[in-house]
Write a protein that holds these residues in place. Structure first.
Motif, PDB file in Angstrom:
ATOM      1  N   GLN A 154      -5.239   4.303 -13.998  1.00 29.03           N
ATOM      2  CA  GLN A 154      -4.410   5.355 -14.592  1.00 29.03           C
ATOM      3  C   GLN A 154      -4.713   6.674 -13.912  1.00 29.03           C
ATOM      4  N   LEU A 155      -3.678   7.247 -13.255  1.00 34.08           N
ATOM      5  CA  LEU A 155      -3.850   8.518 -12.563  1.00 34.08           C
ATOM      6  C   LEU A 155      -4.219   9.616 -13.544  1.00 34.08           C
ATOM      7  N   ASP A 156      -4.988  10.588 -13.051  1.00 32.73           N
ATOM      8  CA  ASP A 156      -5.298  11.712 -13.927  1.00 32.73           C
ATOM      9  C   ASP A 156      -4.050  12.562 -14.129  1.00 32.73           C
ATOM     10  N   ALA A 157      -4.071  13.354 -15.180  1.00 35.78           N
ATOM     11  CA  ALA A 157      -2.885  14.121 -15.566  1.00 35.78           C
ATOM     12  C   ALA A 157      -2.630  15.290 -14.631  1.00 35.78           C
ATOM     13  N   ALA A 158      -3.654  15.762 -13.932  1.00 33.45           N
ATOM     14  CA  ALA A 158      -3.496  16.928 -13.060  1.00 33.45           C
ATOM     15  C   ALA A 158      -2.687  16.554 -11.820  1.00 33.45           C
ATOM     16  N   ASP A 159      -1.641  17.339 -11.547  1.00 30.38           N
ATOM     17  CA  ASP A 159      -0.789  17.090 -10.384  1.00 30.38           C
ATOM     18  C   ASP A 159      -1.303  17.928  -9.219  1.00 30.38           C
ATOM     19  N   ARG A 160      -2.391  17.454  -8.600  1.00 29.97           N
ATOM     20  CA  ARG A 160      -3.046  18.224  -7.556  1.00 29.97           C
ATOM     21  C   ARG A 160      -2.292  18.100  -6.234  1.00 29.97           C
ATOM     22  N   SER A 161      -2.446  19.137  -5.428  1.00 29.23           N
ATOM     23  CA  SER A 161      -1.830  19.124  -4.102  1.00 29.23           C
ATOM     24  C   SER A 161      -2.467  18.034  -3.252  1.00 29.23           C
ATOM     25  N   GLY A 162      -1.644  17.262  -2.556  1.00 31.79           N
ATOM     26  CA  GLY A 162      -2.136  16.218  -1.676  1.00 31.79           C
ATOM     27  C   GLY A 162      -2.472  14.916  -2.362  1.00 31.79           C
ATOM     28  N   ARG A 163      -2.255  14.827  -3.685  1.00 36.96           N
ATOM     29  CA  ARG A 163      -2.634  13.605  -4.391  1.00 36.96           C
ATOM     30  C   ARG A 163      -1.800  12.413  -3.947  1.00 36.96           C
ATOM     31  N   ASP A 164      -0.518  12.617  -3.739  1.00 34.21           N
ATOM     32  CA  ASP A 164       0.345  11.499  -3.352  1.00 34.21           C
ATOM     33  C   ASP A 164      -0.063  10.938  -1.991  1.00 34.21           C
ATOM     34  N   GLU A 165      -0.401  11.821  -1.056  1.00 34.62           N
ATOM     35  CA  GLU A 165      -0.822  11.354   0.264  1.00 34.62           C
ATOM     36  C   GLU A 165      -2.126  10.553   0.162  1.00 34.62           C
ATOM     37  N   GLN A 166      -3.066  11.042  -0.685  1.00 35.04           N
ATOM     38  CA  GLN A 166      -4.329  10.322  -0.862  1.00 35.04           C
ATOM     39  C   GLN A 166      -4.086   8.953  -1.507  1.00 35.04           C
ATOM     40  N   LEU A 167      -3.168   8.897  -2.461  1.00 29.44           N
ATOM     41  CA  LEU A 167      -2.879   7.632  -3.132  1.00 29.44           C
ATOM     42  C   LEU A 167      -2.293   6.624  -2.153  1.00 29.44           C
ATOM     43  N   LEU A 168      -1.333   7.053  -1.333  1.00 30.25           N
ATOM     44  CA  LEU A 168      -0.730   6.138  -0.367  1.00 30.25           C
ATOM     45  C   LEU A 168      -1.761   5.661   0.663  1.00 30.25           C
ATOM     46  N   ALA A 169      -2.655   6.562   1.071  1.00 31.25           N
ATOM     47  CA  ALA A 169      -3.704   6.164   2.017  1.00 31.25           C
ATOM     48  C   ALA A 169      -4.646   5.140   1.381  1.00 31.25           C
ATOM     49  N   LEU A 170      -4.970   5.335   0.111  1.00 29.94           N
ATOM     50  CA  LEU A 170      -5.841   4.391  -0.585  1.00 29.94           C
ATOM     51  C   LEU A 170      -5.171   3.028  -0.728  1.00 29.94           C
ATOM     52  N   ILE A 171      -3.871   3.029  -1.024  1.00 30.67           N
ATOM     53  CA  ILE A 171      -3.142   1.765  -1.145  1.00 30.67           C
ATOM     54  C   ILE A 171      -3.098   1.038   0.190  1.00 30.67           C
ATOM     55  N   ASP A 172      -2.847   1.767   1.270  1.00 29.27           N
ATOM     56  CA  ASP A 172      -2.837   1.140   2.599  1.00 29.27           C
ATOM     57  C   ASP A 172      -4.209   0.563   2.943  1.00 29.27           C
ATOM     58  N   GLN A 173      -5.260   1.298   2.609  1.00 30.60           N
ATOM     59  CA  GLN A 173      -6.609   0.810   2.867  1.00 30.60           C
ATOM     60  C   GLN A 173      -6.886  -0.475   2.098  1.00 30.60           C
ATOM     61  N   THR A 174      -6.462  -0.514   0.840  1.00 32.85           N
ATOM     62  CA  THR A 174      -6.666  -1.700   0.017  1.00 32.85           C
ATOM     63  C   THR A 174      -5.926  -2.904   0.598  1.00 32.85           C
ATOM     64  N   ARG A 175      -4.718  -2.701   1.045  1.00 32.67           N
ATOM     65  CA  ARG A 175      -3.937  -3.804   1.601  1.00 32.67           C
ATOM     66  C   ARG A 175      -4.532  -4.298   2.919  1.00 32.67           C
ATOM     67  N   GLN A 176      -4.989  -3.386   3.759  1.00 30.37           N
ATOM     68  CA  GLN A 176      -5.577  -3.793   5.029  1.00 30.37           C
ATOM     69  C   GLN A 176      -6.870  -4.574   4.812  1.00 30.37           C
ATOM     70  N   GLN A 177      -7.689  -4.110   3.873  1.00 27.41           N
ATOM     71  CA  GLN A 177      -8.926  -4.840   3.577  1.00 27.41           C
ATOM     72  C   GLN A 177      -8.620  -6.228   3.025  1.00 27.41           C
ATOM     73  N   ALA A 178      -7.632  -6.323   2.155  1.00 28.41           N
ATOM     74  CA  ALA A 178      -7.277  -7.621   1.593  1.00 28.41           C
ATOM     75  C   ALA A 178      -6.793  -8.575   2.672  1.00 28.41           C
ATOM     76  N   ALA A 179      -5.968  -8.061   3.601  1.00 30.50           N
ATOM     77  CA  ALA A 179      -5.467  -8.919   4.681  1.00 30.50           C
ATOM     78  C   ALA A 179      -6.604  -9.417   5.571  1.00 30.50           C
ATOM     79  N   SER A 180      -7.591  -8.549   5.832  1.00 27.97           N
ATOM     80  CA  SER A 180      -8.713  -8.955   6.680  1.00 27.97           C
ATOM     81  C   SER A 180      -9.617  -9.976   5.996  1.00 27.97           C
ATOM     82  N   GLN A 181      -9.597 -10.022   4.647  1.00 26.94           N
ATOM     83  CA  GLN A 181     -10.445 -10.955   3.894  1.00 26.94           C
ATOM     84  C   GLN A 181      -9.689 -12.188   3.419  1.00 26.94           C
ATOM     85  N   ASP A 182      -8.424 -12.328   3.873  1.00 27.83           N
ATOM     86  CA  ASP A 182      -7.593 -13.446   3.444  1.00 27.83           C
ATOM     87  C   ASP A 182      -7.446 -13.451   1.918  1.00 27.83           C
TER      88      ASP A 182
END
Length: 794
Positions: A215-243
């Motif tokens: 659950q995202l925090d309620a504060a709409d901080r600058s740059g949060r969306d970019e950080q979230l998308l980067a985290l999602i991409d990182q999670t997907r890449q790690q999952a693909a590398s681990q099958d």
């Protein structure tokens, strides 16, 4: 007594130049707008992507409905569900645990739940606290009907501990209430608690999926969306590398992706439109000095952005996308000013700008008046675009009038060879076609019939789904997550209101009794209601009475006695439960276990009357819902998507009426300046263009939505600009023809790029403006043909 100073004795440097003074004030204003915009972007988050923020306010919506919608919005916008699976469950669990650690360390979330809790004791306490107030109806009836059979089954479960998983030990739950409540909670959803791994998981497709909820925090901080998308991409890449397979869904992902895609779309459209416009202008003027026209365009966009944020508090990403298309519109003023330079090398900047100032001001007044009428509409996107556009054209006009001529001092124009023969052929072809239609009755009737058919076939329709582009991979993952978890929210839900909590829960029970057959028939996946979580006070008290009776019947728990359980232990639990007070709804919603139901509680109104929501998942046919609430007072069906579309239809009608009102005000302005017949002739240009666009849309099957209405308003502004410019008698016909041609090309370039937007509503808007501009050129050349014909030809 001082003698007066003779102005003739002042040197040129000593005289006050009003134009320089206004120019200095304008430059200071631009610097202020630049600093304000930079501060907003650095320390606030003025650009929003939430689609629900664009919805018109609904005065007919009750406070309870507004509260319900706010609860749904908070849930959708902040929650992300992540499912992790692999052929080896241990590898999947390790990957899920690593994901949870990384997501928690990102500091983007209020909470990240994979494992239920490090300390299970609070959950045990919550379960023991709720097991009596939330005991299912079938269990209560079975206990009252045949208590000995109840205790016999309880003894069997105790002797077979692998047959059930529960947080509460048997010696703290001799009656099995906690076990029954745990079973009820797990039966509501496909997701269940696994005591061995201390995680929430589900089993599907012969695999175990570990469920993580963030659950995202309620504060709409600058740059949060970019950080979230980067985290999602990182999670997907790690999952693909681990099958490992990972599925994600959540409104926050769509919002972040929409903002990123909207920003990219706005950037490439702006750059592409600017580049194509620059190439066209270089072709027309053959001088690098023409690149200075980017300055009034930038000043216009800066003024639009700053005004929108300052006056309305924020700006939506769709407004920015549309705003970038204004490049072709705001450059109209400089191009009209420069148009004579394509024909005459003796062109001078300051005399030229003074010569065209009057038609500039007239068309500006009519255009801004039309935009300001949009502020009266309740739709935020139209209000934002009206403010953005008005400020942009005003800022561009001021830059062109006060600063741009100084930048073109000592510039030697180079007339464009072949331009006038091209424009003469275009003008003659339009005129000959118009004369042919005018003098051929059958052809004129055919044109009228085709136009009327298009208007008859026009489809006035708005759909909120056309306002956003959801990429297919995200949509596919969301559908898969919904299939696996059973969480497939619908836009329909019920609001239940009553005089007290007892009546509220009983009304919910009547409603859910009618929903159960839909589940059995496969028309509904499941539903969520407060009555699933807590029983009415009267039923809690009835259970207490049953327990009091059992305390006097020791033979009833003989199966437990056979296991060696002391009578005193069973009697003590019975007595403890008898004394346990009944819980209210608000008391029951405290704690982690109650979180799935917390958003359903809508509180009390001013008179103290409670209300709640009943939501559904996986509904096949919304048409079956209205019949369910017949003869159940206090229940309201809310179909949010249909409701929004009805609001759009109402807002569209208001926008059309305001557009007609803007025509009336525009006529009054033009009448004051030119008189009756010229004013009517000028308005005939945009009116004919708007009718033609609506007819063409009907013939090709393009729906006319709110964005088309705004597009037609732009068409009106552009048409008035062309017609006023063409009607100005002090300007040569060749200059007016060249100006209209160049401005139409630049406008069609930038708005034409919107047609390639991934958002359907924006693409439709761009197409309507391009068609409207093309029609404006044709009708201007026809209705104003006597003012655009060179003296030599006339």
């Amino acid at each position: 007594m001082c003698a007066s100073i003779n102005p003739c004795l002042l040197t040129p440097n000593m005289r006050w130049n009003p134009e320089r003074g206004w120019a200095a004030l304008y430059v200071l204003g631009l610097l202020g707008l630049l600093l304000y915009s930079a501060w907003q972007l650095a320390y606030r988050q003025p650009v929003h992507t939430d689609l629900l923020m664009l919805l018109p306010p609904d005065g007919a919506q009750s406070t309870v409905q507004t509260r319900a919608q706010d609860n749904i919005r908070q849930t959708l916008n902040r929650q992300i569900i992540v499912l992790t699976s692999a052929t080896d469950p241990a590898r999947a669990l390790a990957a899920a645990q690593k994901q949870a650690q990384q997501w928690s360390a990102s500091r983007l979330f209020d909470r990240v739940d994979l494992q239920v809790a490090a300390d299970l004791e609070p959950l045990r306490q919550q379960l023991r606290r709720m097991d009596q107030a939330g005991l299912p109806q079938q269990a209560r009836e079975a206990l009252a009907r045949d208590p000995q059979a109840w205790f016999a089954r309880r003894a069997q479960h105790i002797m077979s501990p692998l047959g059930e998983q529960t947080l509460v030990a048997a010696d703290q739950d001799w009656l099995g209430f906690a076990a029954r409540l745990s079973g009820k909670l797990q039966s509501i959803s496909a997701v269940h608690y696994d005591i061995a791994s201390n995680t929430m998981q589900l089993e599907a497709d012969n695999r175990i999926w570990y469920v993580m909820r963030a659950q995202l925090d309620a504060a709409d901080r600058s740059g949060r969306d970019e950080q979230l998308l980067a985290l999602i991409d990182q999670t997907r890449q790690q999952a693909a590398s681990q099958d490992v397979q990972v599925l994600m869904a959540g409104g926050a992902i769509y919002s972040a992706h929409g903002k990123a895609e909207g920003g990219q779309e706005s950037t490439w459209m702006s750059l592409t439109g600017s580049m194509l416009t620059i190439l066209f202008l270089l072709l027309m003027f053959r001088s690098a000095r023409i690149l200075l026209l980017a300055l009034p365009v930038a000043a216009g966009l800066l003024g639009g952005f700053a005004a929108c944020v300052a006056l309305l508090g924020s700006i939506h990403i769709l407004t920015l996308i549309i705003g970038t298309s204004l490049v072709g519109l705001v450059v109209d003023f400089p191009l009209h000013w420069l148009s004579h330079a394509t024909l005459d090398a003796r062109w001078q900047p300051w005399p030229a700008v003074r010569r065209v100032s009057r038609p500039f001001i007239i068309s500006l007044a009519v255009t801004v008046t039309g935009y300001l009428f949009l502020l009266l509409t309740p739709l935020p996107i139209l209000q934002q675009t009206a403010v953005f556009s008005s400020a942009a054209v005003i800022s561009t006009f001021l830059f062109t009038r006060l600063l741009l001529p100084a930048l073109f001092n000592h510039w030697q124009p180079r007339p464009t060879p072949g331009l006038m023969p091209l424009l003469d052929r275009l003008r003659r072809n339009i005129r000959s076609t118009g004369e042919r239609i005018r003098h051929t009755p059958l052809l004129a009737l055919l044109v009228l019939a085709v136009t009327g058919s298009g208007l008859y076939l026009s489809n006035w329709h708005d759909d909120i789904r056309n306002w956003v582009n959801t990429p297919q991979p995200l949509l596919t993952q969301a559908m898969e997550v919904g299939r696996l978890t059973g969480i497939e929210p619908t836009s329909q839900y019920f609001i239940v209101q009553a005089i007290d909590e007892e009546s509220l829960l009983r009304t919910e029970q009547r409603l859910t009794a009618r929903l159960d057959p839909l589940i059995a028939q496969g028309q509904l996946r499941n539903y969520t209601a407060l009555s699933q979580w807590i029983n009415p006070v009267s039923e809690q008290q009835a259970l207490n009475a049953t327990l009091a009776t059992l305390a006097q019947q020791p033979q009833a728990w003989a199966p437990l006695r056979a296991l060696g359980v002391p009578d005193s232990a069973v009697r003590t639990e019975l007595q403890r439960r008898q004394a346990q007070p009944a819980l209210t709804i608000e008391q029951s919603l405290q704690g982690t276990l109650a979180e799935p139901w917390r958003a359903l509680w809508l509180g009390r109104d001013e008179q103290g009357r409670p209300s709640s929501m009943v939501t559904m998942n996986g509904l096949q046919d919304p048409a079956v819902l209205p019949a369910l609430i017949q003869n159940i007072p206090g229940v309201t069906l809310v179909d949010q998507r249909s409701h929004i579309n009805r609001l759009f239809a109402q807002t569209r009608l208001e926008a059309i009426l305001l557009k007609l009102l803007s025509y009336t005000v525009g006529f009054l302005i033009l009448y004051r300046v030119f008189g009756t017949r010229p004013a009517l002739r000028i308005l005939l240009v945009p009116l004919s263009a708007s009718v033609t666009v609506m007819s063409l849309s009907g013939l090709v099957g393009i729906p006319l939505n709110l964005f088309c209405i705004f597009g037609l308003l732009l068409v009106t502004a552009i048409g008035i600009d062309y017609a006023v410019y063409a009607y100005t008698p002090t300007l040569p016909a060749e200059e007016k023809t060249a100006g209209i041609f160049m401005t139409s090309i630049t406008t069609m370039i930038t708005f034409g790029l919107l047609y390639f937007s991934s958002t359907p509503a924006v693409a439709t808007f761009g197409l309507s403006v391009v068609l409207g501009v093309l029609c404006n050129v044709i009708y201007t050349f026809w209705y104003m043909r006597s003012f655009l014909t060179p003296e030599s030809e006339s």
